[in-house]
Design an enzyme around this catalytic site. Structure first.
Site, mmCIF file in Angstrom:
data_model
loop_
_atom_site.group_PDB
_atom_site.id
_atom_site.type_symbol
_atom_site.label_atom_id
_atom_site.label_comp_id
_atom_site.label_asym_id
_atom_site.label_seq_id
_atom_site.Cartn_x
_atom_site.Cartn_y
_atom_site.Cartn_z
ATOM 1 N N ASN A 11 61.738 20.393 114.548
ATOM 2 C CA ASN A 11 61.657 21.552 115.448
ATOM 3 C C ASN A 11 60.516 22.427 114.944
ATOM 4 O OD1 ASN A 11 62.022 23.941 116.857
ATOM 5 N ND2 ASN A 11 63.900 24.528 115.773
ATOM 6 N N LYS A 13 59.209 25.006 116.221
ATOM 7 C CA LYS A 13 59.296 26.424 116.600
ATOM 8 C C LYS A 13 57.955 26.873 117.190
ATOM 9 C CE LYS A 13 62.874 26.845 113.185
ATOM 10 N NZ LYS A 13 63.643 27.669 112.278
ATOM 11 N N HIS A 101 69.600 26.989 120.058
ATOM 12 C CA HIS A 101 69.209 27.212 118.663
ATOM 13 C C HIS A 101 69.571 28.654 118.280
ATOM 14 C CE1 HIS A 101 66.670 27.911 115.165
ATOM 15 N NE2 HIS A 101 66.684 26.599 115.002
ATOM 16 N N GLU A 103 68.048 30.900 116.790
ATOM 17 C CA GLU A 103 67.017 31.905 117.071
ATOM 18 C C GLU A 103 67.055 32.312 118.536
ATOM 19 O OE1 GLU A 103 63.755 29.709 115.366
ATOM 20 O OE2 GLU A 103 64.645 30.020 113.389
ATOM 21 N N GLU A 173 73.917 24.056 112.260
ATOM 22 C CA GLU A 173 72.887 24.796 111.537
ATOM 23 C C GLU A 173 73.420 26.159 111.115
ATOM 24 O OE1 GLU A 173 68.686 23.311 112.548
ATOM 25 O OE2 GLU A 173 69.197 24.853 113.992
ATOM 26 N N GLY A 179 65.398 28.471 107.376
ATOM 27 C CA GLY A 179 64.152 29.101 106.955
ATOM 28 C C GLY A 179 64.286 29.919 105.680
ATOM 29 N N SER A 219 66.929 24.346 106.103
ATOM 30 C CA SER A 219 66.203 24.055 104.862
ATOM 31 C C SER A 219 66.336 22.601 104.393
ATOM 32 C CB SER A 219 66.627 25.026 103.761
ATOM 33 O OG SER A 219 66.342 26.361 104.149
HETATM 34 P P1 PGA Z 1 64.430 25.139 108.628
HETATM 35 O O1 PGA Z 1 64.821 25.328 110.162
HETATM 36 O O2 PGA Z 1 64.389 23.679 108.343
HETATM 37 O O3 PGA Z 1 63.058 25.788 108.513
HETATM 38 O O4 PGA Z 1 65.451 25.846 107.820
HETATM 39 C C1 PGA Z 1 65.781 24.510 110.771
HETATM 40 C C2 PGA Z 1 65.931 24.890 112.224
HETATM 41 O O5 PGA Z 1 65.882 26.086 112.536
HETATM 42 O O6 PGA Z 1 66.115 24.015 113.105
#
Ligand code: PGA
Length: 257
Positions: A11, A13, A101, A103, A173, A179, A219
């Protein structure tokens, strides 16, 4: 027991313009071994503006990569300025659409009901939704992780039919692990993925629950992918930051080597 086909998705983003996106996929393809593609789905989900370029690259180089989108609108068309429909994504050979997601939930007000509409719109176009669920740190500390995740799952999947279980993907998640460099322990990730599978058995049936793939996200890195994939209910990963680096993402995708 059903053998579930692993699925690793990147992903991206809001990173990489369409030229950088082409470069990243070319580098990724260079690093991958043919064996990485066997018996496993590999998905890249760039921003909307790069989908067409990546589709062309996948086509012309015959790359066994699947294209993913990060979001869509629930209507097929209409007066929705700035939105992109699942129908449009289908025309671009997009195979997977990330729905809900964290976010999108936190920053763009997506509720379970909105996620639910999107999941249905994605299915209507014969695309595969990757439905994201996950608790915040506060919710986890209050001992409510499972309750929150199960609630999101019920809301997001209300009235969603599963004909072919391969066509529905879930992603656990935990918000606090996205992140932040902080990964859920493999035990915590497994516990929640198992809870998701148990809830799928309630919502559908045992055979469906057994066959639906559940990813872990938050992560994920080359250094932790193997132990996560070793857990019985974790069938893949949704990778953010580490998918922006072709070396790292190739190492993650090559977790079986
Ligand atoms: P990350 O994000 O691997 O940077 O923690 C995962 C995601 O938001 O799908």
């Amino acid at each position: 027991m059903t053998e579930r086909r692993p699925i690793i998705a990147g992903n991206w983003k809001m990173h990489k313009d369409h030229l950088e996106a082409i470069q990243l996929v070319q580098r990724l393809a260079y690093h991958l071994d043919e064996s990485d593609y066997e018996g496993q789905d590999i998905v890249v989900a760039p921003p909307f503006v790069a989908l067409r370029s990546i589709q062309t690259l996948i086509d012309s180089d015959r790359l066994p990569l699947a294209l993913g989108a990060q979001n869509c609108h629930w209507e097929a068309e209409g007066a929705f300025t700035g939105e992109v429909s699942a129908a449009m994504l289908a025309r671009l050979d997009v195979a997977y659409v990330i729905c809900g997601h964290s976010e999108r939930r936190a920053l763009f007000g997506e509720t379970d009901e909105i996620v639910n509409r999107k999941v249905k719109a994605v299915q209507k176009q014969h695309l595969r939704p990757i439905v994201c669920v996950g608790e915040t740190l506060e919710e986890r500390q209050a001992g409510r992780a499972e309750e929150v995740v199960v609630g999101q799952l019920r809301g997001s999947l209300a009235g969603v039919k599963v004909v072919d279980p391969e066509e529905l993907v879930l992603a656990y998640e935990p918000v606090w692990a996205i992140g932040t460099g902080e990964t859920a322990t493999k035990e915590d990730a497994q516990e929640l993925c198992a809870a998701i599978r148990a809830e799928l058995a309630e919502l559908y049936d045992d055979a469906t629950a057994e066959a639906v793939r559940i990813q872990y996200g938050g992560s994920v890195k080359p250094g932790n992918i193997r132990e996560l994939m070793g857990e019985p209910d974790i069938d893949g990963a949704l990778v953010g930051g580490a998918s922006l680096n072709s070396d790292d993402f190739a190492l993650i995708v090559g977790w079986r080597r």
